[in-house]
Design a protein around this motif. Sequence first.
Motif, PDB file in Angstrom:
ATOM      1  N   TYR A   2       0.823  -1.198   0.000  1.00 29.49           N
ATOM      2  CA  TYR A   2       0.000   0.000   0.000  1.00 29.49           C
ATOM      3  C   TYR A   2       0.865   1.260   0.000  1.00 29.49           C
ATOM      4  O   TYR A   2       1.898   1.309   0.657  1.00 29.49           O
ATOM      5  CB  TYR A   2      -0.943   0.005   1.218  1.00 29.49           C
ATOM      6  CG  TYR A   2      -1.974  -1.096   1.130  1.00 29.49           C
ATOM      7  CD1 TYR A   2      -3.141  -0.898   0.371  1.00 29.49           C
ATOM      8  CD2 TYR A   2      -1.779  -2.317   1.771  1.00 29.49           C
ATOM      9  CE1 TYR A   2      -4.079  -1.918   0.259  1.00 29.49           C
ATOM     10  CE2 TYR A   2      -2.702  -3.329   1.660  1.00 29.49           C
ATOM     11  CZ  TYR A   2      -3.861  -3.136   0.900  1.00 29.49           C
ATOM     12  OH  TYR A   2      -4.786  -4.137   0.796  1.00 29.49           O
ATOM     13  N   CYS A   3       0.424   2.204  -0.789  1.00 32.56           N
ATOM     14  CA  CYS A   3       1.157   3.470  -0.869  1.00 32.56           C
ATOM     15  C   CYS A   3       1.056   4.217   0.449  1.00 32.56           C
ATOM     16  O   CYS A   3      -0.030   4.350   1.011  1.00 32.56           O
ATOM     17  CB  CYS A   3       0.570   4.310  -2.004  1.00 32.56           C
ATOM     18  SG  CYS A   3       1.282   5.953  -2.101  1.00 32.56           S
ATOM     19  N   GLN A   4       2.186   4.690   0.888  1.00 29.43           N
ATOM     20  CA  GLN A   4       2.188   5.466   2.132  1.00 29.43           C
ATOM     21  C   GLN A   4       1.565   6.836   1.916  1.00 29.43           C
ATOM     22  O   GLN A   4       1.122   7.490   2.854  1.00 29.43           O
ATOM     23  CB  GLN A   4       3.630   5.654   2.641  1.00 29.43           C
ATOM     24  CG  GLN A   4       4.276   4.357   3.102  1.00 29.43           C
ATOM     25  CD  GLN A   4       5.740   4.583   3.421  1.00 29.43           C
ATOM     26  OE1 GLN A   4       6.431   5.271   2.700  1.00 29.43           O
ATOM     27  NE2 GLN A   4       6.188   3.994   4.517  1.00 29.43           N
ATOM     28  N   ASN A   5       1.544   7.239   0.657  1.00 32.24           N
ATOM     29  CA  ASN A   5       1.079   8.603   0.367  1.00 32.24           C
ATOM     30  C   ASN A   5      -0.440   8.652   0.217  1.00 32.24           C
ATOM     31  O   ASN A   5      -1.107   9.488   0.817  1.00 32.24           O
ATOM     32  CB  ASN A   5       1.749   9.100  -0.908  1.00 32.24           C
ATOM     33  CG  ASN A   5       1.533  10.583  -1.135  1.00 32.24           C
ATOM     34  OD1 ASN A   5       1.606  11.365  -0.181  1.00 32.24           O
ATOM     35  ND2 ASN A   5       1.255  10.957  -2.361  1.00 32.24           N
ATOM     36  N   CYS A   6      -0.967   7.717  -0.625  1.00 31.70           N
ATOM     37  CA  CYS A   6      -2.388   7.819  -0.936  1.00 31.70           C
ATOM     38  C   CYS A   6      -3.171   6.559  -0.560  1.00 31.70           C
ATOM     39  O   CYS A   6      -4.384   6.530  -0.684  1.00 31.70           O
ATOM     40  CB  CYS A   6      -2.587   8.114  -2.427  1.00 31.70           C
ATOM     41  SG  CYS A   6      -2.043   6.758  -3.494  1.00 31.70           S
ATOM     42  N   GLY A   7      -2.454   5.502  -0.125  1.00 28.34           N
ATOM     43  CA  GLY A   7      -3.159   4.308   0.301  1.00 28.34           C
ATOM     44  C   GLY A   7      -3.499   3.350  -0.821  1.00 28.34           C
ATOM     45  O   GLY A   7      -4.092   2.299  -0.593  1.00 28.34           O
ATOM     46  N   VAL A  18       1.086   3.454  -8.454  1.00 31.52           N
ATOM     47  CA  VAL A  18       0.396   3.607  -9.733  1.00 31.52           C
ATOM     48  C   VAL A  18      -0.574   4.791  -9.700  1.00 31.52           C
ATOM     49  O   VAL A  18      -0.931   5.335 -10.734  1.00 31.52           O
ATOM     50  CB  VAL A  18      -0.364   2.306 -10.125  1.00 31.52           C
ATOM     51  CG1 VAL A  18       0.626   1.185 -10.392  1.00 31.52           C
ATOM     52  CG2 VAL A  18      -1.382   1.938  -9.050  1.00 31.52           C
ATOM     53  N   ALA A  19      -0.978   5.190  -8.518  1.00 32.35           N
ATOM     54  CA  ALA A  19      -1.977   6.251  -8.428  1.00 32.35           C
ATOM     55  C   ALA A  19      -1.354   7.632  -8.325  1.00 32.35           C
ATOM     56  O   ALA A  19      -1.746   8.542  -9.054  1.00 32.35           O
ATOM     57  CB  ALA A  19      -2.890   6.002  -7.215  1.00 32.35           C
ATOM     58  N   CYS A  20      -0.347   7.780  -7.461  1.00 35.85           N
ATOM     59  CA  CYS A  20       0.178   9.132  -7.251  1.00 35.85           C
ATOM     60  C   CYS A  20       1.634   9.262  -7.665  1.00 35.85           C
ATOM     61  O   CYS A  20       2.177  10.366  -7.678  1.00 35.85           O
ATOM     62  CB  CYS A  20       0.004   9.550  -5.793  1.00 35.85           C
ATOM     63  SG  CYS A  20       1.046   8.629  -4.652  1.00 35.85           S
TER      64      CYS A  20
HETATM   65 ZN   LIG Z   1       0.120   6.669  -3.986  1.00 36.22          ZN
END
Ligand SMILES: [Zn+2]
Length: 121
Positions: A2-7, A18-20
């Motif tokens: 899981y991304c620490q930034n956006c989850g 892939v998202a942010c």
């Molecule tokens: Zn992210």
Amino acid sequence: MYCQNCGQSNPAENTQCVACGVTLAIAAPPPAPPAAPRPHVENNLVWAILATLCCCLPFGIVAIVYAARVDSKLSAGDVQGAISDANNAKLWSWISFGLGLAGAVGYLGLGMMGALSDGTY
Ligand SMILES: [Zn+2]
């Protein structure tokens, strides 16, 4: 993971979210080792100045230039450069000393030769 930034859930092999697009923690470069205490580099400025005043001005100035760069390189984190410049400062100080000494000996020798040749010194 899981991304620490956006989850966002990302494939494990991804290095970026892939998202942010943030760099994922697992691929992040290892944290920099704690900054070593700045080593002291003797800048040899004293020798450079002495060499300039006592001996050979042009080479002494070269030594001073190198010595003056040591501290600025050190504060810029360029320890290798600082050490190299410090060595150069020392080298040129010695060259200056050596030439000053050689000049003094040469003067003495010329004076003695003159005294021997025509009896006046
Ligand atoms: Zn992210």
